[in-house]
Each structure stands twice: as C-alpha cells, then as structure tokens.
Scaffold this motif. Structure first.
Motif, PDB file in Angstrom:
ATOM      1  N   PRO A 106       0.917  -1.224  -0.030  1.00 52.48           N
ATOM      2  CA  PRO A 106      -0.231  -0.106   0.038  1.00 52.48           C
ATOM      3  C   PRO A 106       0.747   1.255  -0.111  1.00 52.48           C
ATOM      4  N   ALA A 107       0.300   2.193  -0.520  1.00 53.78           N
ATOM      5  CA  ALA A 107       0.989   3.582  -0.598  1.00 53.78           C
ATOM      6  C   ALA A 107       1.499   4.106   0.730  1.00 53.78           C
ATOM      7  N   GLY A 108       2.846   4.280   0.898  1.00 54.34           N
ATOM      8  CA  GLY A 108       3.356   4.912   2.285  1.00 54.34           C
ATOM      9  C   GLY A 108       4.023   3.808   3.023  1.00 54.34           C
ATOM     10  N   ILE A 109       4.199   2.311   2.533  1.00 54.40           N
ATOM     11  CA  ILE A 109       5.055   1.469   3.273  1.00 54.40           C
ATOM     12  C   ILE A 109       5.795   1.006   1.835  1.00 54.40           C
ATOM     13  N   PRO A 110       6.779   1.637   1.478  1.00 56.59           N
ATOM     14  CA  PRO A 110       7.536   1.063   0.121  1.00 56.59           C
ATOM     15  C   PRO A 110       8.677  -0.123   0.594  1.00 56.59           C
ATOM     16  N   VAL A 111       8.377  -1.011  -0.390  1.00 54.90           N
ATOM     17  CA  VAL A 111       9.479  -2.220  -0.430  1.00 54.90           C
ATOM     18  C   VAL A 111       9.797  -2.195  -1.752  1.00 54.90           C
ATOM     19  N   ALA A 112      11.136  -1.911  -2.113  1.00 52.74           N
ATOM     20  CA  ALA A 112      11.838  -2.238  -3.456  1.00 52.74           C
ATOM     21  C   ALA A 112      12.091  -3.614  -3.682  1.00 52.74           C
ATOM     22  N   THR A 113      11.343  -3.936  -4.663  1.00 47.58           N
ATOM     23  CA  THR A 113      11.036  -5.513  -5.017  1.00 47.58           C
ATOM     24  C   THR A 113      12.176  -5.707  -6.101  1.00 47.58           C
ATOM     25  N   PHE A 114      12.721  -7.001  -5.838  1.00 46.21           N
ATOM     26  CA  PHE A 114      13.713  -7.723  -7.017  1.00 46.21           C
ATOM     27  C   PHE A 114      12.832  -8.811  -7.699  1.00 46.21           C
ATOM     28  N   ALA A 115      13.620  -9.556  -8.529  1.00 43.85           N
ATOM     29  CA  ALA A 115      13.392 -10.650  -9.226  1.00 43.85           C
ATOM     30  C   ALA A 115      13.162 -11.856  -8.571  1.00 43.85           C
ATOM     31  N   ILE A 116      12.450 -12.862  -8.853  1.00 43.56           N
ATOM     32  CA  ILE A 116      12.440 -14.053  -8.014  1.00 43.56           C
ATOM     33  C   ILE A 116      13.639 -14.672  -8.132  1.00 43.56           C
ATOM     34  N   GLY A 117      14.169 -15.159  -7.029  1.00 44.09           N
ATOM     35  CA  GLY A 117      15.118 -16.178  -7.023  1.00 44.09           C
ATOM     36  C   GLY A 117      16.488 -15.344  -6.892  1.00 44.09           C
TER      37      GLY A 117
END
Length: 164
Positions: free
Chosen positions: A109-120
C-alpha cells in the motif's frame, strides 16, 4: 564477514529461504560489505520480527534485504516497522514458482515502500548490489567496490562469440 557494526541485515522467513538468500550474502562478501543474517518469520515468529525491525536502525543497520516465499509478508511487515530501506526478494515456491511471493511483496500500500527484485537468485544478488549502491551514497569504499564489480562484469563479456 563479521556481524559487528553491520550496515546490512539479511532476513528470511525460514531456513529453506537461505538457498536463495545466500546469493545476497555472497555478493556482499565479494564487495567487502558486512552483514548479519537472521531467520525472522512474519507468521511464526512475529515478536522476533517486531524486535528485529524496531531495533535495526539503533543497531547500526542502514538497509534490510528481506527474502520470503509464499505469502511473503516479511518484507512488507519489516518495512512497516522501520524507516530503513527494505529490499524485498521473492523466494521461489514449489506451487506457484515464486509468482505468489513476487505479487505479495510488490503490491504494497502507498506509504509502506518495499523495493522489490526478481524472483530467486538474480533478485537476491541484485538486492545486494542495490544495498551497496545505497551505502555507496555515503561510503566511498562501498561505492568503489560496486564500481569494480560493474567494471569486472563488463570486462567479462566477450566481444565476439567463441568459435566451435
């Protein structure tokens, strides 16, 4: 690397996630960046997660790499509990091949950022490199190590294909 005064925390939801997350550790080792590793399950050890995330900054961490599979709530919950950057690594699952993990981590949700990367493995390695880039903003040794990594990677690419 020693865990004393580590700038990077690598957390995972279970021991089985280490198969993926060890690639983040190996990349940080190559860069000479200290890290700590912990198993911190959002569902099975919520008090451990709360304590880890709430004390991370005071313990000297600058960034957290969080890997999880399945429901993959660990990165988002860690991000909700600390202002430190959280880098999420979706761990491949048997049933949905990690797509479930990816969608859980990326759809914050907006306001709780997580930089997300590729699987594995690729995601774990890239999360470590991204952590180094973040650290490199204020740490010339981390910046130099990352630049060396990139230069070596470029140098390893052949100009022409090898003949058969």
């Amino acid at each position: 690397m020693t865990e004393a005064a580590c700038p990077v925390g690598i957390i995972m939801g279970s021991q089985s996630d280490w198969e993926t997350m060890q690639h983040a550790a190996q990349a940080l080792d190559r860069l000479g960046i200290a890290y700590e590793t912990r198993i911190v399950s959002a569902h099975r050890t919520p008090d451990r997660l709360y304590e880890y995330a709430r004390t991370a900054q005071a313990r000297g961490l600058k960034v957290i790499i969080a890997g999880a599979g399945g429901a993959a709530h660990l990165p988002g919950m860690a991000a909700a509990l600390t202002a430190l950057p959280v880098l999420g690594v979706p761990v491949e699952s048997r049933v949905l091949r990690g797509v479930d993990s990816l969608l859980s981590i990326v759809q914050m949700p907006a306001g709780i950022p997580v930089a997300t990367f590729a699987i594995g493995q690729a995601g774990a390695t890239n999360a470590a490199l991204f952590a180094a880039a973040i650290l490199g903003l204020g740490d010339s040794a981390a910046a130099a190590a990352l630049e060396t990594w990139r230069r070596e990677q470029t140098g390893a690419v052949a100009e022409r294909p090898a003949s058969r």
